[in-house]
Write an enzyme that holds these catalytic residues in place. Structure first.
Site, PDB file in Angstrom:
ATOM      1  N   GLY A   4       0.825  -1.196   0.000  1.00  0.00           N
ATOM      2  CA  GLY A   4       0.000   0.000   0.000  1.00  0.00           C
ATOM      3  C   GLY A   4       0.864   1.253   0.000  1.00  0.00           C
ATOM      4  N   SER A   5       2.005   1.158   0.669  1.00  0.00           N
ATOM      5  CA  SER A   5       2.898   2.318   0.769  1.00  0.00           C
ATOM      6  C   SER A   5       3.451   2.733  -0.593  1.00  0.00           C
ATOM      7  CB  SER A   5       4.070   2.003   1.702  1.00  0.00           C
ATOM      8  OG  SER A   5       3.617   1.623   2.976  1.00  0.00           O
TER       9      SER A   5
ATOM     10  N   TYR B 124      -3.790   6.762   7.504  1.00  0.00           N
ATOM     11  CA  TYR B 124      -2.542   6.017   7.331  1.00  0.00           C
ATOM     12  C   TYR B 124      -2.480   5.578   5.877  1.00  0.00           C
ATOM     13  CZ  TYR B 124       1.365   2.889   8.163  1.00  0.00           C
ATOM     14  OH  TYR B 124       2.603   2.294   8.137  1.00  0.00           O
TER      15      TYR B 124
ATOM     16  N   ASP C 280      -8.351   5.018  -1.132  1.00  0.00           N
ATOM     17  CA  ASP C 280      -7.406   4.062  -0.560  1.00  0.00           C
ATOM     18  C   ASP C 280      -8.214   2.894   0.005  1.00  0.00           C
ATOM     19  OD1 ASP C 280      -5.655   2.580   0.945  1.00  0.00           O
ATOM     20  OD2 ASP C 280      -4.569   4.307   1.755  1.00  0.00           O
TER      21      ASP C 280
ATOM     22  N   LYS D 237      -6.981  -1.385   3.164  1.00  0.00           N
ATOM     23  CA  LYS D 237      -7.394  -2.289   4.238  1.00  0.00           C
ATOM     24  C   LYS D 237      -8.844  -2.738   4.133  1.00  0.00           C
ATOM     25  CE  LYS D 237      -5.822  -1.793   8.595  1.00  0.00           C
ATOM     26  NZ  LYS D 237      -5.840  -1.268   9.982  1.00  0.00           N
TER      27      LYS D 237
ATOM     28  N   THR E  57      12.466  -3.400  -8.779  1.00  0.00           N
ATOM     29  CA  THR E  57      12.855  -4.516  -9.652  1.00  0.00           C
ATOM     30  C   THR E  57      11.841  -5.652  -9.752  1.00  0.00           C
ATOM     31  OG1 THR E  57      15.143  -4.015  -9.176  1.00  0.00           O
ATOM     32  CG2 THR E  57      14.707  -6.134 -10.204  1.00  0.00           C
TER      33      THR E  57
HETATM   34  C1  LIG Z   1      -1.767  -0.645   5.632  1.00  0.00           C
HETATM   35  C2  LIG Z   1      -2.276   0.492   4.849  1.00  0.00           C
HETATM   36  C3  LIG Z   1      -1.470   1.139   3.898  1.00  0.00           C
HETATM   37  C4  LIG Z   1      -0.026   0.767   3.706  1.00  0.00           C
HETATM   38  O1  LIG Z   1       0.101  -0.531   3.226  1.00  0.00           O
HETATM   39  P1  LIG Z   1       1.489  -1.326   3.464  1.00  0.00           P
HETATM   40  O2  LIG Z   1       1.234  -2.640   2.828  1.00  0.00           O
HETATM   41  O3  LIG Z   1       1.720  -1.381   4.936  1.00  0.00           O
HETATM   42  O4  LIG Z   1       2.531  -0.569   2.771  1.00  0.00           O
HETATM   43  C5  LIG Z   1      -2.031   2.142   3.153  1.00  0.00           C
HETATM   44  N1  LIG Z   1      -3.302   2.515   3.332  1.00  0.00           N
HETATM   45  C6  LIG Z   1      -4.115   1.926   4.221  1.00  0.00           C
HETATM   46  C7  LIG Z   1      -5.529   2.379   4.348  1.00  0.00           C
HETATM   47  C8  LIG Z   1      -3.628   0.893   5.023  1.00  0.00           C
HETATM   48  O5  LIG Z   1      -4.422   0.324   5.938  1.00  0.00           O
END
Ligand SMILES: *Cc1c(COP(=O)(O)O)cnc(C)c1O
Length: 437
Positions: free
Chosen positions: A109-110, A136, A237, A240, A294
């Protein structure tokens, strides 16, 4: 404390730790994990939702085995591979028309949110981004830069403006929360944030890490109208709460909106690292070699993700999550009638939150009791973490395959844990090494 947990501390760095109790596991199947002490643990966290189909799901094992036994390379940077193309085609069919352009693949997600943040600014030429306080969006420099969660130790982007997420419980009613949050945005647009300079508004259709906040009805429709008026892209987003967890395939569907860009992660790989961004062609094809790592688009993770999406569809897991979630929600509502610590139960489908307070009238956050509750639940056999800007919201993100009897089994353990905490039977010293977040 188990042997594995202690050994880990002598070899593995703590930098990525977000620990609530000394959990060490050696295996798992379905909604259960196996501790290294031989205990069976019912998993209501599913590794923050990443284990979307539970542990050791046969469809994922089969897909990964097949992809590895005749491996089409390890990346999509310099070659097309079939699992990525099939996955992209599938994802395009699952988003609204306006987002149905192209798909980018990442690991998390990051990196996905970071890519979107860079991409929308570059593609529109607008320097500003809006996001919510408490949001987040990731743990890398670029994704922290557009987040609003107070636990993060990173710098925010110069072009970022954070606005309050409507909190119906804190505000006293959904209407009050909605009106206040919209007034904030409108005031910003009239003063320090000229809307024509804003490239995108990052939203969470349920703000999970901020406290499992469910937006008031109509709130995001009003946000959407403002964004359309000013040509601001809406980025949903779904990392989650998407992919069926909320009881709809996309969580934004509950809000009656159609985002321009959709971000998937966590549960997409069912435990393997893969994320995806889906959006309009003109933006998603802004430039070549713009955001790449990569082994992005490696066919093994893509095959796992395709198996996850096919299983969600084939096994009707969206409806299943809605039903099992409603059942779990009712069980939690019943607990709230007996446990004064419970201030509020909220969420959608299998994305649920229970906010603990020391006093229902003042809604004072019960952070210490929350930490003790998850610790005690772990001792009793239930894995559950907490979220929230005040660290006082129990978070329920079990695997989508959770059964109704497992939902009730977990609620019964939580019942006992809450009673033990309220009765002063859980030793506070247990928390010394577990600051949580
Ligand atoms: C966990 C999360 C992220 C980040 O995902 P990662 O896999 O930890 O990089 C981004 N957005 C939301 C809403 C999340 O819950």
């Amino acid at each position: 404390m188990s042997g594995l947990y202690a050994r880990e501390s002598r070899s593995v760095s703590k930098m990525a730790h977000l620990r609530f109790f000394p959990q060490a596991v050696v295996g798992g199947s379905g909604a259960y994990l196996t501790g290294d002490d031989g205990r069976t643990l019912l998993d209501f966290a599913a590794s923050w939702g990443a284990a979307s189909l539970g542990h050791a799901h046969p469809a994922i094992r089969e897909a990964v085995n097949r992809a590895l036994s005749d491996q089409a390379g390890a990346s999509y940077l310099s070659t097309a591979n079939e699992p990525c193309v099939l996955l992209a085609e599938k994802l395009l069919s699952l988003v609204p028309e306006r987002a149905r352009g192209r798909v980018w693949f990442g690991h998390s997600g990051s990196d996905a949110n970071e890519t979107v943040a860079r991409m929308v600014v570059a593609a529109t030429g607008r320097p500003r981004i809006l996001a919510f306080e408490g949001a987040y969006h990731g743990g890398t420099v670029g994704s922290m830069a557009i987040s609003g969660h107070p636990a993060q130790q990173g710098t925010r982007a110069a072009g970022l403006t954070l606005v309050p997420y409507p909190n119906s419980y804190a505000a006293g009613s959904p209407e009050a929360a909605k009106d206040a949050a919209l007034a904030d945005i409108e005031k910003l647009f009239a003063t320090e944030v000229p809307p024509q300079e804003v490239a995108a508004f990052f939203i969470e259709p349920i703000q999970s890490d901020g406290g499992m906040l469910v937006p008031p009805d109509g709130f995001f429709q009003a946000v959407e109208a403002l964004c359309r008026k000013h040509g601001i892209l809406i980025v949903s987003d779904e990392v989650k709460v998407g992919l069926g967890r909320s009881g709809r395939f996309n969580a934004f569907e509950h809000c009656g909106i159609e985002p321009d860009i959709v971000v998937f992660g966590k549960g997409l790989g069912g435990g393997l690292p893969i994320s995806a961004v889906v959006g309009p062609e003109a933006i998603m094809n802004h430039a070549v070699a713009f955001s790449l790592q990569t082994v992005h688009g490696n066919p093994v993770c893509a095959a796992a993700a395709l198996a996850v999406l096919q299983t969600i569809e084939h096994d009707h897991l969206v409806t299943h999550a809605e039903r099992t979630g409603a059942m779990l929600r009712e069980a939690l509502d019943r607990l709230s009638t007996r446990h004064p610590l419970i201030g509020n139960v909220r969420g959608r489908g299998l994305a649920l939150g229970v906010e603990l307070v020391t006093d229902r009238a003042s809604r004072e956050p019960a952070a210490r009791q929350t930490a003790l509750t998850v610790y005690r639940a772990f001792q009793l056999g239930l894995v559950l973490y907490y979220v929230g800007i005040n660290s006082n919201v129990l978070e329920f993100t079990p695997a989508l395959i959770l059964t109704e009897s497992q939902a009730l089994e977990g609620a019964a353990i939580l019942d006992e844990a809450l009673a033990d905490v309220a009765g002063g039977r859980v030793d506070e010293r247990l928390l010394v090494d577990f600051a949580g977040w």
